[in-house]
Design an enzyme around this catalytic site. Sequence first.
Site, PDB file in Angstrom:
ATOM      1  N   ASN A  25     -19.775   7.511 -64.449  1.00  0.00           N
ATOM      2  CA  ASN A  25     -20.749   6.534 -65.453  1.00  0.00           C
ATOM      3  C   ASN A  25     -19.588   6.387 -66.359  1.00  0.00           C
ATOM      4  OD1 ASN A  25     -21.943   4.788 -67.144  1.00  0.00           O
ATOM      5  ND2 ASN A  25     -23.400   6.614 -67.800  1.00  0.00           N
ATOM      6  N   TRP A  26     -18.738   5.115 -66.266  1.00  0.00           N
ATOM      7  CA  TRP A  26     -17.591   4.863 -67.262  1.00  0.00           C
ATOM      8  C   TRP A  26     -18.135   4.201 -68.755  1.00  0.00           C
ATOM      9  CZ3 TRP A  26     -13.158   2.102 -64.153  1.00  0.00           C
ATOM     10  CH2 TRP A  26     -12.973   3.069 -63.347  1.00  0.00           C
ATOM     11  N   LYS A  27     -19.512   4.000 -68.820  1.00  0.00           N
ATOM     12  CA  LYS A  27     -20.030   3.253 -69.745  1.00  0.00           C
ATOM     13  C   LYS A  27     -19.160   2.240 -70.255  1.00  0.00           C
ATOM     14  CE  LYS A  27     -22.149   7.872 -70.859  1.00  0.00           C
ATOM     15  NZ  LYS A  27     -22.776   8.796 -71.831  1.00  0.00           N
ATOM     16  N   GLU A  67     -30.857  14.385 -66.894  1.00  0.00           N
ATOM     17  CA  GLU A  67     -29.774  14.255 -68.017  1.00  0.00           C
ATOM     18  C   GLU A  67     -30.441  14.627 -69.296  1.00  0.00           C
ATOM     19  OE1 GLU A  67     -26.069  11.993 -66.866  1.00  0.00           O
ATOM     20  OE2 GLU A  67     -27.523  10.618 -67.837  1.00  0.00           O
ATOM     21  N   HIS A  79     -30.941   5.082 -67.958  1.00  0.00           N
ATOM     22  CA  HIS A  79     -30.127   6.008 -68.597  1.00  0.00           C
ATOM     23  C   HIS A  79     -30.571   6.286 -70.194  1.00  0.00           C
ATOM     24  CE1 HIS A  79     -26.531   7.759 -70.689  1.00  0.00           C
ATOM     25  NE2 HIS A  79     -26.125   8.135 -69.438  1.00  0.00           N
ATOM     26  N   GLY A 127     -22.851  13.717 -73.828  1.00  0.00           N
ATOM     27  CA  GLY A 127     -21.724  13.434 -74.478  1.00  0.00           C
ATOM     28  C   GLY A 127     -21.340  14.525 -75.957  1.00  0.00           C
ATOM     29  N   GLY A 174     -20.074  11.420 -67.344  1.00  0.00           N
ATOM     30  CA  GLY A 174     -19.690  10.432 -68.214  1.00  0.00           C
ATOM     31  C   GLY A 174     -18.538  10.680 -68.580  1.00  0.00           C
ATOM     32  N   GLY A 175     -18.113  11.449 -69.656  1.00  0.00           N
ATOM     33  CA  GLY A 175     -16.729  11.536 -70.221  1.00  0.00           C
ATOM     34  C   GLY A 175     -15.558  12.013 -69.221  1.00  0.00           C
TER      35      GLY A 175
HETATM   36  P1  PGA Z   1     -21.270  12.942 -70.306  1.00  0.00           P
HETATM   37  O1  PGA Z   1     -22.230  11.847 -69.982  1.00  0.00           O
HETATM   38  O2  PGA Z   1     -20.882  13.671 -68.925  1.00  0.00           O
HETATM   39  O3  PGA Z   1     -20.248  12.485 -71.071  1.00  0.00           O
HETATM   40  O4  PGA Z   1     -22.151  13.939 -71.361  1.00  0.00           O
HETATM   41  C1  PGA Z   1     -23.014  11.767 -68.920  1.00  0.00           C
HETATM   42  C2  PGA Z   1     -23.857  10.407 -68.954  1.00  0.00           C
HETATM   43  O5  PGA Z   1     -24.191  10.083 -69.759  1.00  0.00           O
HETATM   44  O6  PGA Z   1     -24.207  10.167 -67.932  1.00  0.00           O
END
Ligand code: PGA
Length: 266
Positions: free
Chosen positions: A10-12, A178, A102, A184, A245-246
């Site tokens: 998930n690159w956001k 999650e 999300h 994050g 994510g990250g």
């Molecule tokens: P993260 O994000 O791995 O940066 O904690 C996960 C997500 O938001 O799906």
Amino acid sequence: MQRRPLVVGNWKMNGLIEPALRLVMDIQRCLAVDLQRYQRCDVVLCPPFTAIYALQQFAVANHSSWQLGAQTMAVAAHGAHTGEISGAMLRDIGCRYVIVGHSERRTLYGEQDTVVVQKVLSALRDQLWPIVCLGESLIERQQGQTLAVVRRQLEAVLAPLLEVYAADQLEHLTLAYEPVWAIGTGHHATVEQVAEVHHQLREILYQHLPPAVAAAIRLLYGGSVKPDNAAPLLALADVDGGLIGGASLHAADFVAIIDAAVPAES
Ligand code: PGA
């Protein structure tokens, strides 16, 4: 039951087209090191809308084995919805999956369970596989409400879905647990916490769906998954992969997590 693992990046809101293409080239290069091994895991990349088409063109030209997903979608199919992007449009540019619910959409954009349900229905209508996110806030965990919250979130989706679809059409649904406090933050949930929630999610699926469908639905964990913590989390019996994510913005880290998700050869 052996479920095929799934790792979703998930690159956001990160990735102009040039850097997005560079990242995907790097991911592809890392995957090429042991393609046979990595092909035992489904890999889905969810870049921002604006980079999806470029990545789709790259994937076609390079016979890539990963698939594309979007980070959200409109409820409506078409029409006067300024700024929205429909599931059909996402299919048109190569998406097969869509993340729904999300926590950033829930908290920053007010998407309540009712909107999440509508989006899941819209995704299935448009032949996209929804990856439905659920998870408790820190306060909810501290108050001992975690299991009640994720039960509410899952049942809010399952009940209306079963009014529209036959249960055996739901086996491609994916759930992503999650915890909001883990996203994050660098503080992932412990193996025990993840095991407890995933076990309950699977139980709820068995309560509402035929056993074969309940057993087939993939449950992902997301929230600060990194190469150094991925292995024990992804090895849990009811964890079928991760929503990343990250770490999905760094090719080597992302592929190390895929590596941790690949099951031992039987
Ligand atoms: P993260 O994000 O791995 O940066 O904690 C996960 C997500 O938001 O799906």
